[in-house]
Scaffold this motif. Structure first.
Motif, PDB file in Angstrom:
ATOM      1  N   ILE A   1     -46.878 -57.435  10.561  1.00  0.00           N
ATOM      2  CA  ILE A   1     -48.068 -58.104  11.268  1.00  0.00           C
ATOM      3  C   ILE A   1     -48.324 -59.270  10.897  1.00  0.00           C
ATOM      4  O   ILE A   1     -48.561 -60.396  11.641  1.00  0.00           O
ATOM      5  CB  ILE A   1     -49.429 -57.067  11.328  1.00  0.00           C
ATOM      6  N   LYS A   2     -48.244 -59.576   9.548  1.00  0.00           N
ATOM      7  CA  LYS A   2     -48.377 -60.674   8.902  1.00  0.00           C
ATOM      8  C   LYS A   2     -47.494 -61.787   9.212  1.00  0.00           C
ATOM      9  O   LYS A   2     -47.828 -62.935   9.433  1.00  0.00           O
ATOM     10  CB  LYS A   2     -48.599 -60.776   7.354  1.00  0.00           C
ATOM     11  N   LYS A   3     -46.385 -61.285   9.576  1.00  0.00           N
ATOM     12  CA  LYS A   3     -45.279 -62.368   9.746  1.00  0.00           C
ATOM     13  C   LYS A   3     -45.129 -62.470  11.611  1.00  0.00           C
ATOM     14  O   LYS A   3     -44.289 -63.411  11.901  1.00  0.00           O
ATOM     15  CB  LYS A   3     -43.849 -61.853   9.546  1.00  0.00           C
ATOM     16  N   GLY A   4     -45.810 -61.791  12.236  1.00  0.00           N
ATOM     17  CA  GLY A   4     -45.958 -61.909  13.644  1.00  0.00           C
ATOM     18  C   GLY A   4     -44.682 -61.208  14.370  1.00  0.00           C
ATOM     19  O   GLY A   4     -44.266 -61.461  15.041  1.00  0.00           O
ATOM     20  N   ILE A   5     -44.187 -60.004  13.418  1.00  0.00           N
ATOM     21  CA  ILE A   5     -42.821 -59.373  14.205  1.00  0.00           C
ATOM     22  C   ILE A   5     -43.339 -58.095  14.299  1.00  0.00           C
ATOM     23  O   ILE A   5     -44.161 -57.476  13.898  1.00  0.00           O
ATOM     24  CB  ILE A   5     -41.583 -59.953  13.373  1.00  0.00           C
ATOM     25  N   GLY A   6     -42.366 -57.365  15.143  1.00  0.00           N
ATOM     26  CA  GLY A   6     -42.519 -55.883  15.283  1.00  0.00           C
ATOM     27  C   GLY A   6     -43.026 -55.298  16.478  1.00  0.00           C
ATOM     28  O   GLY A   6     -43.326 -54.086  16.629  1.00  0.00           O
ATOM     29  N   LEU A   7     -43.776 -56.168  17.297  1.00  0.00           N
ATOM     30  CA  LEU A   7     -44.740 -55.733  18.371  1.00  0.00           C
ATOM     31  C   LEU A   7     -43.749 -54.847  19.346  1.00  0.00           C
ATOM     32  O   LEU A   7     -43.030 -55.761  19.900  1.00  0.00           O
ATOM     33  CB  LEU A   7     -45.551 -56.787  18.865  1.00  0.00           C
ATOM     34  N   ALA A   8     -44.199 -53.941  19.547  1.00  0.00           N
ATOM     35  CA  ALA A   8     -43.459 -53.092  20.675  1.00  0.00           C
ATOM     36  C   ALA A   8     -44.139 -52.444  21.965  1.00  0.00           C
ATOM     37  O   ALA A   8     -45.499 -52.618  21.774  1.00  0.00           O
ATOM     38  CB  ALA A   8     -42.847 -51.746  20.078  1.00  0.00           C
ATOM     39  N   ASP A   9     -43.571 -52.240  22.806  1.00  0.00           N
ATOM     40  CA  ASP A   9     -44.360 -51.867  24.140  1.00  0.00           C
ATOM     41  C   ASP A   9     -43.985 -50.277  24.336  1.00  0.00           C
ATOM     42  O   ASP A   9     -43.375 -49.756  23.544  1.00  0.00           O
ATOM     43  CB  ASP A   9     -44.237 -52.692  25.300  1.00  0.00           C
ATOM     44  N   LEU A  10     -44.218 -49.765  25.781  1.00  0.00           N
ATOM     45  CA  LEU A  10     -44.196 -48.354  25.915  1.00  0.00           C
ATOM     46  C   LEU A  10     -42.510 -48.207  26.074  1.00  0.00           C
ATOM     47  O   LEU A  10     -42.350 -47.063  26.347  1.00  0.00           O
ATOM     48  CB  LEU A  10     -45.009 -48.031  27.018  1.00  0.00           C
ATOM     49  N   SER A  11     -41.877 -49.281  26.136  1.00  0.00           N
ATOM     50  CA  SER A  11     -40.373 -49.196  26.474  1.00  0.00           C
ATOM     51  C   SER A  11     -39.957 -48.580  25.069  1.00  0.00           C
ATOM     52  O   SER A  11     -38.484 -48.470  24.799  1.00  0.00           O
ATOM     53  CB  SER A  11     -39.779 -50.305  26.940  1.00  0.00           C
ATOM     54  N   LEU A  12     -40.519 -48.716  24.129  1.00  0.00           N
ATOM     55  CA  LEU A  12     -39.992 -48.370  22.546  1.00  0.00           C
ATOM     56  C   LEU A  12     -39.100 -47.154  22.879  1.00  0.00           C
ATOM     57  O   LEU A  12     -39.623 -46.214  23.235  1.00  0.00           O
ATOM     58  CB  LEU A  12     -40.933 -48.420  21.622  1.00  0.00           C
ATOM     59  N   SER A  13     -38.016 -47.103  22.163  1.00  0.00           N
ATOM     60  CA  SER A  13     -37.169 -46.216  22.099  1.00  0.00           C
ATOM     61  C   SER A  13     -36.570 -45.733  20.787  1.00  0.00           C
ATOM     62  O   SER A  13     -36.559 -46.593  19.909  1.00  0.00           O
ATOM     63  CB  SER A  13     -35.925 -45.970  23.121  1.00  0.00           C
ATOM     64  N   ALA A  14     -36.260 -44.541  20.509  1.00  0.00           N
ATOM     65  CA  ALA A  14     -35.870 -44.167  18.927  1.00  0.00           C
ATOM     66  C   ALA A  14     -34.422 -44.495  18.900  1.00  0.00           C
ATOM     67  O   ALA A  14     -33.563 -44.409  19.863  1.00  0.00           O
ATOM     68  CB  ALA A  14     -36.151 -42.581  18.654  1.00  0.00           C
ATOM     69  N   LYS A  15     -33.962 -44.875  17.939  1.00  0.00           N
ATOM     70  CA  LYS A  15     -32.629 -45.371  17.489  1.00  0.00           C
ATOM     71  C   LYS A  15     -32.024 -44.597  16.378  1.00  0.00           C
ATOM     72  O   LYS A  15     -32.338 -44.592  15.210  1.00  0.00           O
ATOM     73  CB  LYS A  15     -32.459 -46.639  17.260  1.00  0.00           C
ATOM     74  N   PRO A  16     -30.826 -43.929  16.558  1.00  0.00           N
ATOM     75  CA  PRO A  16     -30.236 -43.104  15.307  1.00  0.00           C
ATOM     76  C   PRO A  16     -29.684 -43.997  14.342  1.00  0.00           C
ATOM     77  O   PRO A  16     -29.751 -43.751  12.911  1.00  0.00           O
ATOM     78  CB  PRO A  16     -29.035 -42.222  15.987  1.00  0.00           C
ATOM     79  N   ASN A  17     -29.310 -45.232  14.642  1.00  0.00           N
ATOM     80  CA  ASN A  17     -28.717 -46.226  13.935  1.00  0.00           C
ATOM     81  C   ASN A  17     -29.293 -47.729  13.811  1.00  0.00           C
ATOM     82  O   ASN A  17     -29.746 -48.019  14.993  1.00  0.00           O
ATOM     83  CB  ASN A  17     -27.311 -46.436  13.759  1.00  0.00           C
ATOM     84  N   VAL A  18     -29.970 -48.187  12.949  1.00  0.00           N
ATOM     85  CA  VAL A  18     -30.356 -49.445  12.709  1.00  0.00           C
ATOM     86  C   VAL A  18     -29.729 -50.319  11.614  1.00  0.00           C
ATOM     87  O   VAL A  18     -29.405 -49.921  10.542  1.00  0.00           O
ATOM     88  CB  VAL A  18     -31.943 -49.564  12.398  1.00  0.00           C
TER      89      VAL A  18
END
Ligand code: KG4
Ligand code: ZN
Length: 346
Positions: A327-344
């Motif tokens: 949040i402090k860096k202004g990244i990571g905001l997702a919306d309702l299309s967010l999906s789960a990922k087995p690998n990152v």
């Protein structure tokens, strides 16, 4: 929502409700300003999966579904806050078991939508690093991180809260996987890591197991060879009807693996000129690994940090800590299309 999210960057007090369900722990936490844990409820499914000798993904997903609502209520009640006090919802979106992750991700999406709050998508690995921020209030980057869990074995140079470079990684198995497999062949219950840790204390490292020497000069790891060597050792002895000393096997395996991890982690600090080492992930709970890292860091004048034991293995508080710095860096905001990922990617 972007505006609300931006607003949090400058807010003095940010309360994050975070969710973790990537494997067999259903966990929800309330974390203030990335460092103060107001609640961290963890419902472990270890007893359920023990009878199968490992995590059964479908069983894990079903148990997350059954548990998550009550854990949410408990997390708010323990933190002595209400839904209206929360500023953002954070959730592990990967890596992990897809069905298990989906339970947390969908619960988080429903909460963010109904409460009209920003949704932060957090990588599980970044969460494990965050476990150190809640354990050590004075810890700040830059540091070198030895990331050791059931899914990862890596060395990262963490330049800033969200700016990191991969210095080394496993070329085959994760170290936690090797611990679990060796435990299994010794007939120890799941999860194997803590069992090996306990049993190794009763034995001597008298059996010569080695990790591959081909990676000696790099910061990469390989644990598949030693895992197979232990399995073959046990099978050969058993076929010949010879006794095996489980404690000596556990001690010999653990000694070899922890030496490799500690040696490369220290070398990474020296090569990058960073005199601060942080361990993260479930295998970071290993007592022999911590002993070696503490000793070697002292010798080399490196500051050493490891998370409080309860934050080593999977929990939601670490996800809340990581989300705060996103949040402090202004990244990571997702919306309702967010999906789960087995690998990152790391
Ligand atoms: O971080 P974690 O809870 O989940 C993943 O993200 O994978 O790590 C789980 C792994 C398992 O392989 C478990 O056996 C290992 O951490 N582990 C340990 C110890 N406690 C947990 N391995 C060695 N020694 C321990 N004391
Ligand atoms: Zn984990």
């Amino acid at each position: 929502m972007q505006e609300k999210f931006e607003g949090l960057r400058h807010k003095n007090e940010v309360l994050i409700l975070s969710i973790e369900s990537s494997c067999d722990e259903t966990s929800i936490a309330v974390v203030k300003n990335g460092r103060e844990v107001l609640s961290n409820i963890v419902a472990s499914q270890i007893e359920i999966h023990r009878r199968f000798g490992g995590v059964v993904p479908e069983v894990a997903s079903r148990n997350h579904i059954t548990a998550i609502s009550n854990i949410f209520d408990e997390a708010l009640a323990t933190a002595k806050v209400t839904k209206d006090d929360i500023d953002a919802i954070a959730v592990t979106f990967g890596a992990g078991l897809i069905g298990a992750l989906l339970v947390g991700v969908n619960f988080a999406k429903a909460l963010a939508y109904s409460l009209d709050l920003p949704l932060i998508a957090v990588s599980h690995v970044h969460g494990h690093i965050g476990a150190n921020y809640i354990s050590h209030s004075s810890l700040t980057p830059p540091f070198v991180c030895l990331m050791v869990s059931g899914g990862h074995s890596a060395i990262l140079k963490v330049d800033d809260y969200y700016d990191m470079t991969l210095l080394g990684t496993t070329v085959d198995d994760a170290v936690g996987e090797a611990f679990d497999k060796v435990a299994r062949v010794l007939g120890l219950p799941y999860p194997g890591g803590p069992e090996i840790d306990r049993l190794a204390k009763e034995g001597q490292p008298s059996i010569k197991f080695n990790v591959s020497s081909s990676l000696k000069n790099s910061l990469n790891f390989s644990f598949s060879g030693i895992k197979t060597a232990v399995v073959n050792y046990v099978h050969n002895k058993t076929q010949k009807g010879e006794e095996i000393n489980k404690a000596d096997i556990a001690s010999s395996f653990q000694e070899c693996v922890t030496s490799e991890l500690a040696e490369k982690a220290i070398r990474a600090c020296q090569q990058s000129g960073i005199h601060k080492l942080v361990v993260a992930g479930g295998v970071g709970a290993n007592s022999r690994l911590k002993e070696k890292l503490t000793e070697n860091c002292q010798k080399e004048n490196i500051e050493f940090f490891s998370p409080v034991l309860k934050y080593c293995t999977d929990n939601a508080a670490m996800i809340g800590a990581a989300a705060f710095y996103m949040i402090k860096k202004g990244i990571g905001l997702a919306d309702l299309s967010l999906s789960a990922k087995p690998n990152v990617d790391l």
